[in-house]
Motif scaffolding. Sequence first.
Motif, PDB file in Angstrom:
ATOM      1  N   CYS A  84      34.136 -52.565  61.150  1.00  0.00           N
ATOM      2  CA  CYS A  84      32.865 -52.572  61.873  1.00  0.00           C
ATOM      3  C   CYS A  84      32.690 -51.179  62.478  1.00  0.00           C
ATOM      4  O   CYS A  84      33.457 -50.792  63.364  1.00  0.00           O
ATOM      5  CB  CYS A  84      32.858 -53.639  62.955  1.00  0.00           C
ATOM      6  N   ASP A  85      31.708 -50.422  61.969  1.00  0.00           N
ATOM      7  CA  ASP A  85      31.556 -49.048  62.437  1.00  0.00           C
ATOM      8  C   ASP A  85      31.206 -48.957  63.916  1.00  0.00           C
ATOM      9  O   ASP A  85      31.458 -47.952  64.559  1.00  0.00           O
ATOM     10  CB  ASP A  85      30.552 -48.277  61.589  1.00  0.00           C
ATOM     11  N   LYS A  86      30.648 -50.024  64.486  1.00  0.00           N
ATOM     12  CA  LYS A  86      30.342 -50.034  65.928  1.00  0.00           C
ATOM     13  C   LYS A  86      31.475 -50.625  66.751  1.00  0.00           C
ATOM     14  O   LYS A  86      31.404 -50.681  67.968  1.00  0.00           O
ATOM     15  CB  LYS A  86      29.054 -50.801  66.181  1.00  0.00           C
ATOM     16  N   GLY A  87      32.511 -51.090  66.093  1.00  0.00           N
ATOM     17  CA  GLY A  87      33.684 -51.598  66.779  1.00  0.00           C
ATOM     18  C   GLY A  87      33.611 -53.082  67.101  1.00  0.00           C
ATOM     19  O   GLY A  87      32.578 -53.721  66.973  1.00  0.00           O
ATOM     20  N   GLU A  90      35.635 -54.012  73.311  1.00  0.00           N
ATOM     21  CA  GLU A  90      36.413 -52.974  73.976  1.00  0.00           C
ATOM     22  C   GLU A  90      37.706 -53.566  74.511  1.00  0.00           C
ATOM     23  O   GLU A  90      37.732 -54.701  74.968  1.00  0.00           O
ATOM     24  CB  GLU A  90      35.622 -52.384  75.147  1.00  0.00           C
ATOM     25  N   SER A 110      39.535 -48.581  74.431  1.00  0.00           N
ATOM     26  CA  SER A 110      39.653 -48.511  72.978  1.00  0.00           C
ATOM     27  C   SER A 110      38.578 -49.398  72.374  1.00  0.00           C
ATOM     28  O   SER A 110      38.327 -50.502  72.856  1.00  0.00           O
ATOM     29  CB  SER A 110      41.034 -48.999  72.530  1.00  0.00           C
ATOM     30  N   ILE A 111      37.953 -48.890  71.321  1.00  0.00           N
ATOM     31  CA  ILE A 111      36.967 -49.682  70.580  1.00  0.00           C
ATOM     32  C   ILE A 111      37.498 -49.806  69.156  1.00  0.00           C
ATOM     33  O   ILE A 111      37.271 -48.922  68.315  1.00  0.00           O
ATOM     34  CB  ILE A 111      35.576 -49.018  70.602  1.00  0.00           C
ATOM     35  N   PRO A 112      38.277 -50.857  68.869  1.00  0.00           N
ATOM     36  CA  PRO A 112      38.858 -50.986  67.532  1.00  0.00           C
ATOM     37  C   PRO A 112      37.770 -51.167  66.475  1.00  0.00           C
ATOM     38  O   PRO A 112      36.775 -51.846  66.716  1.00  0.00           O
ATOM     39  CB  PRO A 112      39.744 -52.222  67.642  1.00  0.00           C
ATOM     40  N   ASN A 113      37.970 -50.513  65.316  1.00  0.00           N
ATOM     41  CA  ASN A 113      36.978 -50.614  64.255  1.00  0.00           C
ATOM     42  C   ASN A 113      37.486 -51.396  63.042  1.00  0.00           C
ATOM     43  O   ASN A 113      36.748 -51.585  62.084  1.00  0.00           O
ATOM     44  CB  ASN A 113      36.462 -49.226  63.843  1.00  0.00           C
ATOM     45  N   GLU A 126      42.069 -49.137  66.105  1.00  0.00           N
ATOM     46  CA  GLU A 126      41.073 -48.087  66.242  1.00  0.00           C
ATOM     47  C   GLU A 126      41.619 -46.866  65.523  1.00  0.00           C
ATOM     48  O   GLU A 126      42.652 -46.312  65.914  1.00  0.00           O
ATOM     49  CB  GLU A 126      40.801 -47.745  67.705  1.00  0.00           C
ATOM     50  N   GLN A 141      33.569 -41.835  65.296  1.00  0.00           N
ATOM     51  CA  GLN A 141      34.134 -42.406  66.510  1.00  0.00           C
ATOM     52  C   GLN A 141      33.026 -42.896  67.429  1.00  0.00           C
ATOM     53  O   GLN A 141      31.966 -42.287  67.510  1.00  0.00           O
ATOM     54  CB  GLN A 141      35.017 -41.383  67.225  1.00  0.00           C
ATOM     55  N   GLN A 142      33.292 -43.980  68.152  1.00  0.00           N
ATOM     56  CA  GLN A 142      32.319 -44.576  69.047  1.00  0.00           C
ATOM     57  C   GLN A 142      32.352 -43.976  70.443  1.00  0.00           C
ATOM     58  O   GLN A 142      31.479 -44.239  71.240  1.00  0.00           O
ATOM     59  CB  GLN A 142      32.532 -46.092  69.132  1.00  0.00           C
TER      60      GLN A 142
END
Length: 143
Positions: A84-87, A90, A110-113, A126, A141-142
């Motif tokens: 997911c490119d938007k993550g 959080e 952290s916003i895992p993708n 992430e 990166q977000q």
Amino acid sequence: MKKLEKQLEGLYQSQLEDFSLELSDQRIRFKTTKTEISQFDELVFDGVRAFFYADPNKADHSNPILLTDDTKNETTELSSIVFCDKGFGEFAIISSLEDHARGEAPIEISIPNFNLCFGEASFFIEAKSVTINDNRFSLKQQH
């Protein structure tokens, strides 16, 4: 990102053969196989900022090394892998609860993708890039 999604789809229902955390290189490496068609794949996450592993069936939820402890069963089968490119929400990163309590360790986000599922276990990562076999994908990166 369509090419990345197609590559990820090819990994569904692979069996985990090997797993390594290379923290000094900010890398997580998975090797999988589909025995019915003798297909071996390598999945490498680079620029790993954070990861989170949760398995409701294990007492130690923080240790993804447990992924390789089981014999071939549902906990070593990659039942899904999603980018997911938007993550995926959080997560708070705290280096140490003791340092944080003393005000010495700031909380980072952290916003895992990526989300990988092995049975009921989930592995959030992430990463700045992912390589599937010889195909490398750089990710925005977000934060």
